[in-house]
Enzyme design. Sequence first.
Site, PDB file in Angstrom:
ATOM      1  N   HIS A   1      69.811  53.611  34.242  1.00 31.69           N
ATOM      2  CA  HIS A   1      69.399  52.339  33.640  1.00 31.69           C
ATOM      3  C   HIS A   1      68.108  52.600  32.855  1.00 31.69           C
ATOM      4  O   HIS A   1      67.334  53.476  33.237  1.00 31.69           O
ATOM      5  CB  HIS A   1      69.150  51.348  34.783  1.00 31.69           C
ATOM      6  CG  HIS A   1      68.828  49.957  34.353  1.00 31.69           C
ATOM      7  ND1 HIS A   1      67.577  49.579  33.922  1.00 31.69           N
ATOM      8  CD2 HIS A   1      69.595  48.846  34.302  1.00 31.69           C
ATOM      9  CE1 HIS A   1      67.591  48.292  33.628  1.00 31.69           C
ATOM     10  NE2 HIS A   1      68.805  47.817  33.836  1.00 31.69           N
TER      11      HIS A   1
ATOM     12  N   ASP B   1      66.668  55.206  42.503  1.00 31.13           N
ATOM     13  CA  ASP B   1      66.779  53.833  42.018  1.00 31.13           C
ATOM     14  C   ASP B   1      67.917  53.186  42.819  1.00 31.13           C
ATOM     15  O   ASP B   1      69.094  53.440  42.564  1.00 31.13           O
ATOM     16  CB  ASP B   1      67.098  53.845  40.514  1.00 31.13           C
ATOM     17  CG  ASP B   1      67.355  52.450  39.968  1.00 31.13           C
ATOM     18  OD1 ASP B   1      67.440  51.501  40.769  1.00 31.13           O
ATOM     19  OD2 ASP B   1      67.492  52.324  38.735  1.00 31.13           O
TER      20      ASP B   1
ATOM     21  N   GLN C   1      71.143  48.926  42.859  1.00 27.28           N
ATOM     22  CA  GLN C   1      72.529  48.480  43.062  1.00 27.28           C
ATOM     23  C   GLN C   1      73.062  48.852  44.451  1.00 27.28           C
ATOM     24  O   GLN C   1      74.240  48.633  44.718  1.00 27.28           O
ATOM     25  CB  GLN C   1      73.454  49.073  41.991  1.00 27.28           C
ATOM     26  CG  GLN C   1      73.150  48.624  40.582  1.00 27.28           C
ATOM     27  CD  GLN C   1      73.428  47.140  40.331  1.00 27.28           C
ATOM     28  OE1 GLN C   1      74.080  46.466  41.126  1.00 27.28           O
ATOM     29  NE2 GLN C   1      72.915  46.617  39.242  1.00 27.28           N
TER      30      GLN C   1
ATOM     31  N   LYS D   1      68.903  41.210  43.597  1.00 25.43           N
ATOM     32  CA  LYS D   1      70.275  41.735  43.577  1.00 25.43           C
ATOM     33  C   LYS D   1      70.879  41.777  44.971  1.00 25.43           C
ATOM     34  O   LYS D   1      71.944  42.350  45.196  1.00 25.43           O
ATOM     35  CB  LYS D   1      70.287  43.140  42.961  1.00 25.43           C
ATOM     36  CG  LYS D   1      69.940  43.138  41.466  1.00 25.43           C
ATOM     37  CD  LYS D   1      70.119  44.513  40.890  1.00 25.43           C
ATOM     38  CE  LYS D   1      69.429  44.715  39.571  1.00 25.43           C
ATOM     39  NZ  LYS D   1      70.061  44.055  38.442  1.00 25.43           N
TER      40      LYS D   1
ATOM     41  N   CYS E   1      72.118  47.902  29.679  1.00 24.98           N
ATOM     42  CA  CYS E   1      70.833  48.629  29.727  1.00 24.98           C
ATOM     43  C   CYS E   1      71.032  50.102  30.078  1.00 24.98           C
ATOM     44  O   CYS E   1      70.202  50.712  30.763  1.00 24.98           O
ATOM     45  CB  CYS E   1      69.847  47.977  30.704  1.00 24.98           C
ATOM     46  SG  CYS E   1      69.489  46.268  30.345  1.00 24.98           S
TER      47      CYS E   1
HETATM   48  N1  C6P Z   1      70.478  45.925  36.185  1.00 25.72           N
HETATM   49  C1  C6P Z   1      72.429  44.785  35.308  1.00 25.72           C
HETATM   50  O1  C6P Z   1      72.998  43.808  34.842  1.00 25.72           O
HETATM   51  P1  C6P Z   1      65.212  44.732  37.582  1.00 25.72           P
HETATM   52  O2  C6P Z   1      65.563  44.079  36.297  1.00 25.72           O
HETATM   53  O3  C6P Z   1      63.855  45.353  37.537  1.00 25.72           O
HETATM   54  O4  C6P Z   1      65.423  43.872  38.784  1.00 25.72           O
HETATM   55  O5  C6P Z   1      66.254  45.937  37.776  1.00 25.72           O
HETATM   56  C2  C6P Z   1      66.399  46.930  36.794  1.00 25.72           C
HETATM   57  C3  C6P Z   1      67.506  47.851  37.156  1.00 25.72           C
HETATM   58  C4  C6P Z   1      67.218  49.155  37.497  1.00 25.72           C
HETATM   59  N2  C6P Z   1      68.177  50.005  37.896  1.00 25.72           N
HETATM   60  C5  C6P Z   1      69.461  49.631  37.981  1.00 25.72           C
HETATM   61  C6  C6P Z   1      70.471  50.610  38.458  1.00 25.72           C
HETATM   62  C7  C6P Z   1      69.823  48.323  37.635  1.00 25.72           C
HETATM   63  O6  C6P Z   1      71.112  47.963  37.709  1.00 25.72           O
HETATM   64  C8  C6P Z   1      68.833  47.426  37.186  1.00 25.72           C
HETATM   65  C9  C6P Z   1      69.196  46.041  36.725  1.00 25.72           C
HETATM   66  C10 C6P Z   1      70.986  44.647  35.761  1.00 25.72           C
HETATM   67  O7  C6P Z   1      72.987  45.867  35.453  1.00 25.72           O
HETATM   68  C11 C6P Z   1      70.148  43.986  34.710  1.00 25.72           C
HETATM   69  S1  C6P Z   1      69.950  44.986  33.290  1.00 25.72           S
END
Ligand code: C6P
Length: 401
Positions: A115, A192, A195, A218, A358
């Site tokens: 991401h 990370d 998910q 999430k 992203c």
């Molecule tokens: N992915 C998706 O629709 P934040 O925005 O900081 O809570 O998380 C960022 C992020 C980082 N790593 C992974 C693997 C992610 O999936 C995400 C967030 C969302 O897939 C929003 S782009």
Amino acid sequence: MDFVSFPILTQKVFGKRLVYLDNAATTQKPQVVLDAMKNFYETSNANIHRGIHTLAERATLAYEDARETVARFIGATADEVIFTSGTTQSLNMLVRMLGKNLHAGDEIVLTMMEHHSNLIPWRELAREKGLVVKFIPLTVGYTLNLGKARELITTRTKIVAFTHVSNSLGTINPVVELVDLAHARGALVVIDAAQSVGHLLVNVERLDCDFLVFSGHKMCGPTGIGVLYGKKKWLQELEPVFFGGGMVGDVSSGPERAVWLASSQRFEAGTPNIAGAVGLAKAITFLEERGIRQIEAHCVMLVEYAVSKLREISRVKIIGPNEGSLGIVSFTLDNIHPHDVAEILNKEGIAVRAGRHCTMPLMKELNLENGTTRASFYLYNTKEDVDLLVAGVRKVLEVFR
Ligand code: C6P
């Protein structure tokens, strides 16, 4: 499963029952989480670690209790848990903290499925300091190429940072193998887990990772709260990169450096998201009551069901591993733009995400310039939701005959 606990899911969209399949972007919040946050503001709201009045003590206790809950949930100790605003802030902060000890020529190994949040901060640091960023490629089956990982991770590698579960493909990465590889070469591991936490059992001690980050929103928690976990021995060595109130033991107007607090509070400058932490702790107990293993099995079952149904449609191409996808199904429909797919599904009351999620380098690598349509499941989704999605997909294909 648990449909009634989530008030938002009882509404209609375009006269149809809302089928919420955008859980990888953010999950919905159960009533108990909404109540916990409301109750905090109604009974305990005050700033923390500052006041000695009753409300201040109550709020401080609630916040530190939340830290304990998070720590227990991921197999850490409370002083290894730093509250942040989410995965993105955790990663940006961590990159800056680790970056102080990196030098020109040092290598950072990422994967092709990162991401942007686990990519751009490293790339920016690399540009500033002359670091080398390398990427572990994918196999044709949308998993990590471990043979290449073995070649890329060398004694020059200082950091190996990768996503536990891909938000675009649903691939679950082999954490243990990657951690072993990295540690054997003396590199630190950053996971990370945006998910994965709240979707499968994540225990930092068992994974033996050095750092792990995730977002509350999430996993049924509120937005604006997240976690940076770090092994105690590393956190004790790292210097904060945000400065302000609530993180110093001693400071004067002179040129000498301030003395930071010894606890993880020194990484939490300013007033934190206290109600968010309370909400996240409630989300954790809610998920634990339902059982993380059960939630994982439920999401795996829904993905398998969705994939088997979608594969019956010849114009659908699944973009993800054949098996072992966690709650995420990405697909394309001929050359139909994913935004068109999502728009038509929306008219059916079905919420999915469309685009590059992203993960632009990944989409470029896969020659998917417009990205994919992504359905992502969580504990409240049902097989009926999948049936409605599949019916919606057939409708899209009728429109674009
Ligand atoms: N992915 C998706 O629709 P934040 O925005 O900081 O809570 O998380 C960022 C992020 C980082 N790593 C992974 C693997 C992610 O999936 C995400 C967030 C969302 O897939 C929003 S782009």
